[in-house]
Design an enzyme around this catalytic site. Structure first.
Site, PDB file in Angstrom:
ATOM      1  CD  GLU A 219      59.378  31.102   6.458  1.00  0.00           C
ATOM      2  OE1 GLU A 219      58.138  31.056   6.415  1.00  0.00           O
ATOM      3  OE2 GLU A 219      60.031  30.802   7.470  1.00  0.00           O
ATOM      4  CB  CYS A 253      52.310  33.015   2.023  1.00  0.00           C
ATOM      5  SG  CYS A 253      52.732  33.901   3.529  1.00  0.00           S
TER       6      CYS A 253
HETATM    7  P1  NAD Z   1      58.412  35.631  -6.919  1.00  0.00           P
HETATM    8  O1  NAD Z   1      58.009  35.311  -8.304  1.00  0.00           O
HETATM    9  O2  NAD Z   1      58.649  37.046  -6.533  1.00  0.00           O
HETATM   10  O3  NAD Z   1      59.689  34.742  -6.600  1.00  0.00           O
HETATM   11  C1  NAD Z   1      60.346  34.781  -5.359  1.00  0.00           C
HETATM   12  C2  NAD Z   1      61.812  35.061  -5.584  1.00  0.00           C
HETATM   13  O4  NAD Z   1      62.408  33.998  -6.305  1.00  0.00           O
HETATM   14  C3  NAD Z   1      62.052  36.341  -6.379  1.00  0.00           C
HETATM   15  O5  NAD Z   1      63.041  37.108  -5.729  1.00  0.00           O
HETATM   16  C4  NAD Z   1      62.503  35.829  -7.731  1.00  0.00           C
HETATM   17  O6  NAD Z   1      63.394  36.688  -8.371  1.00  0.00           O
HETATM   18  C5  NAD Z   1      63.172  34.522  -7.381  1.00  0.00           C
HETATM   19  N1  NAD Z   1      63.136  33.572  -8.483  1.00  0.00           N
HETATM   20  C6  NAD Z   1      62.113  33.364  -9.351  1.00  0.00           C
HETATM   21  N2  NAD Z   1      62.429  32.387 -10.235  1.00  0.00           N
HETATM   22  C7  NAD Z   1      63.671  31.965  -9.906  1.00  0.00           C
HETATM   23  C8  NAD Z   1      64.564  30.962 -10.446  1.00  0.00           C
HETATM   24  N3  NAD Z   1      64.216  30.207 -11.491  1.00  0.00           N
HETATM   25  N4  NAD Z   1      65.760  30.796  -9.848  1.00  0.00           N
HETATM   26  C9  NAD Z   1      66.112  31.554  -8.788  1.00  0.00           C
HETATM   27  N5  NAD Z   1      65.315  32.513  -8.262  1.00  0.00           N
HETATM   28  C10 NAD Z   1      64.122  32.712  -8.805  1.00  0.00           C
HETATM   29  O7  NAD Z   1      57.350  35.134  -5.879  1.00  0.00           O
HETATM   30  P2  NAD Z   1      56.413  33.872  -5.960  1.00  0.00           P
HETATM   31  O8  NAD Z   1      57.220  32.627  -5.849  1.00  0.00           O
HETATM   32  O9  NAD Z   1      55.409  33.989  -7.039  1.00  0.00           O
HETATM   33  O10 NAD Z   1      55.660  34.104  -4.571  1.00  0.00           O
HETATM   34  C11 NAD Z   1      54.458  33.535  -4.319  1.00  0.00           C
HETATM   35  C12 NAD Z   1      54.630  32.229  -3.571  1.00  0.00           C
HETATM   36  O11 NAD Z   1      55.349  32.477  -2.380  1.00  0.00           O
HETATM   37  C13 NAD Z   1      53.334  31.628  -3.129  1.00  0.00           C
HETATM   38  O12 NAD Z   1      53.410  30.234  -3.245  1.00  0.00           O
HETATM   39  C14 NAD Z   1      53.232  32.025  -1.671  1.00  0.00           C
HETATM   40  O13 NAD Z   1      52.421  31.193  -0.898  1.00  0.00           O
HETATM   41  C15 NAD Z   1      54.660  31.970  -1.262  1.00  0.00           C
HETATM   42  N6  NAD Z   1      54.898  32.861  -0.142  1.00  0.00           N
HETATM   43  C16 NAD Z   1      55.275  32.326   1.038  1.00  0.00           C
HETATM   44  C17 NAD Z   1      55.457  33.145   2.132  1.00  0.00           C
HETATM   45  C18 NAD Z   1      55.871  32.601   3.449  1.00  0.00           C
HETATM   46  O14 NAD Z   1      56.211  33.403   4.308  1.00  0.00           O
HETATM   47  N7  NAD Z   1      55.861  31.315   3.667  1.00  0.00           N
HETATM   48  C19 NAD Z   1      55.274  34.515   1.988  1.00  0.00           C
HETATM   49  C20 NAD Z   1      54.903  35.022   0.761  1.00  0.00           C
HETATM   50  C21 NAD Z   1      54.725  34.192  -0.314  1.00  0.00           C
END
Ligand code: NAD
Length: 477
Positions: A219, A253
């Site tokens: 997602e 998102c």
């Molecule tokens: P985040 O930084 O919280 O990361 C998401 C998860 O990935 C966390 O649990 C984190 O610990 C893990 N993570 C981070 N780096 C990692 C790595 N190198 N290896 C393994 N795991 C790792 O969140 P984010 O990515 O900044 O979230 C924002 C993004 O998510 C935006 O692009 C947003 O559009 C997208 N998003 C999508 C949805 C959806 O439903 N499609 C919902 C919310 C956010």
């Protein structure tokens, strides 16, 4: 595994053990019965009701979310998902009979949903409760065990979930932590990995899962465009855009990322947007109890940098100490500016002018497939053009973001915005295997004709039987 108090991060060696324990629980058959699934869903509902004020507090600490917003976009969404699953679980679990072709008759065939096993849910920080628990509802409804990894960037919510979930739910472990813990988790074998977050990490998750041929749901995000033309009801359009864009300070998102407005609609929209923002957050949004803050300093710096190009219509004010960025609307932004090339994920709304829907379609199609596409227009031809000539996870007419609240609509992206979908029945399907079950009576043995040795009589019989689908075999020699 339960971790009722500090410290947040688990010991490394706990992670493989936690997965082993959950697999043993799953293999014991604990999670399969409908009664177990219902019990978990009821327990989750009770947890949310009894701890609603703890959740509100955690969301306020992490993102300065207001109470109403927390209920509308987080707690309420999960409760609705639970209700929907409870109401439809029996039907979802029921095996579905399907027809068999004449040449296989007599026989019965059915699709039998079965749980996958142990699922991993990795959640982001922006809706730290809903984006952890909504997938979990599907995991439990489908009869699986789960490891849940909340985001370290929403530490209060992560801690609360780590305290509450393992106490209230059977066969659910919570692992807190960041890259190191997630990397260790991804080294384990799961039966499904459900990841919500950015595409860069999405690729890491997919690659790690591929080592075990584990299916993934990704997602992801990206830029969700908005098309507005002169047929739109401008006051309502502005209100719905302002709500979609500035809820959670734009850290959503499916938030409208930028607007493509026709020339005739440009000035009315730019006049209506500031009015809508003021109606919602007052003349100084900093003092509004309903306006959030940016999650951390890194994102604050990234976002303030994005306002460097373009003309300010409103906003542009920020306060680093409070991680406050005012609702901001920009025009005349070059399409190559960072605000137009990267996902904004904050309270900044660029408004670009286009000649009409065709130019908007071309603009959208020249970029990654969006998670959501929004169109405010009463023009049927424009709606049809957007429907037929663009691809996006979802398409919403005359509103923003509310499609997430329709549990019968699969929620997910396409291409760069993600793969797979969930919510309602789609969640159940995502975390189930649809097993094909065919049963054929032994008498009469109608398969005899296809056994060797083949005679000319059996050839002509088979040829006749399949001639409609296999004309070559049906041809006389
Ligand atoms: P985040 O930084 O919280 O990361 C998401 C998860 O990935 C966390 O649990 C984190 O610990 C893990 N993570 C981070 N780096 C990692 C790595 N190198 N290896 C393994 N795991 C790792 O969140 P984010 O990515 O900044 O979230 C924002 C993004 O998510 C935006 O692009 C947003 O559009 C997208 N998003 C999508 C949805 C959806 O439903 N499609 C919902 C919310 C956010």
């Amino acid at each position: 595994m339960t971790g009722t108090a500090a410290p947040p991060a688990r010991q490394d060696q706990d992670i493989p053990q936690a997965v082993t324990d959950l697999r043993a629980a799953f293999d014991s058959g604990l999670t399969r019965p409908a009664a177990w699934r219902r019990r978990q869903l009821h327990a989750l509902r009770r947890l949310l009701v009894e701890h609603a004020s703890d959740v509100e507090e955690a969301l306020y600490d992490d993102l300065r979310k207001g109470r109403t917003e927390s209920h509308v976009t987080e707690i309420g969404g999960v409760l609705a998902e639970v209700e929907h699953a409870l109401r439809h679980l029996d039907r979802w679990m029921r095996p579905r009979r399907v027809a068999v072709p004449l040449n296989l008759k007599p026989a019965t065939a059915r699709i039998h949903p079965e749980p996958l096993g142990v699922c991993l849910v990795i959640a982001p920080w922006n809706y730290p409760l809903a984006l952890t628990l909504n997938p979990l509802v599907g995991v439990l409804a489908a009869g699986n065990a789960a490891v849940v990894k909340p985001s370290e960037l929403a530490p209060a919510t992560s801690r609360l979930l780590a305290e509450l979930l393992p106490r209230r739910l059977e066969a659910v472990a919570v692992v807190e932590g960041a890259v190191e813990e997630t990397t260790l988790l991804l080294a384990q074998r799961f039966d499904h990995v459900f990841y919500t977050g950015n595409g860069t990490v999405g690729r890491i998750v997919a690659a790690a899962a591929a080592r075990n041929l584990t299916p993934v749901t990704l997602e992801l995000g990206g830029k969700s465009p908005v098309f507005v033309d002169e047929t739109a009801d401008m006051a309502v359009t502005a209100r719905r855009l302002a709500w979609g864009k500035f809820t959670n300070a734009g850290q959503t998102c499916v938030a409208p990322d930028y607007v493509l407005v026709t020339r005739a609609a440009r000035d009315p929209l730019l006049a209506a947007l500031p009015r809508a923002v003021q109606e919602m957050f007052g003349t100084d949004p900093r003092t509004s109890a309903d306006y959030g803050r940016i999650v951390n300093d890194r994102h604050f710096r990234r976002l303030t940098g994005l306002t460097a190009e373009g003309e300010l219509v409103i906003g542009g004010v920020s306060d680093a100490a409070d991680r406050y960025i005012a609702p901001t609307v920009l025009t005349d932004v070059p399409t190559g500016a960072p605000v137009m090339t990267e996902e904004i994920f904050g309270p900044i709304l660029p408004v670009l002018t286009v000649g009409g829907v065709d130019e908007a379609v071309d603009f959208v199609n020249a970029r990654d497939k969006p998670l959501s596409l929004y169109a405010f227009t009463r023009d049927k031809a424009a709606r049809q053009a957007l429907l037929e000539r663009t691809s996006s996870g979802g398409l919403v007419f005359d509103a923003a973001m509310i499609h997430l609240g329709a549990p019968n609509l699969p929620f997910g992206g396409v291409g760069e915005s993600g793969t797979g979908a969930y919510h309602g029945r789609s969640s159940f399907d995502t975390f189930s295997h649809r097993k094909s079950v065919l049963s054929k009576p032994t008498r009469p043995d109608t398969l005899r004709l296809i056994y060797a040795p083949h005679s000319s009589r059996s050839f002509s019989f088979i040829a006749r039987a399949v001639s409609r689908t296999h004309p070559l075999l049906g041809r006389r020699r």
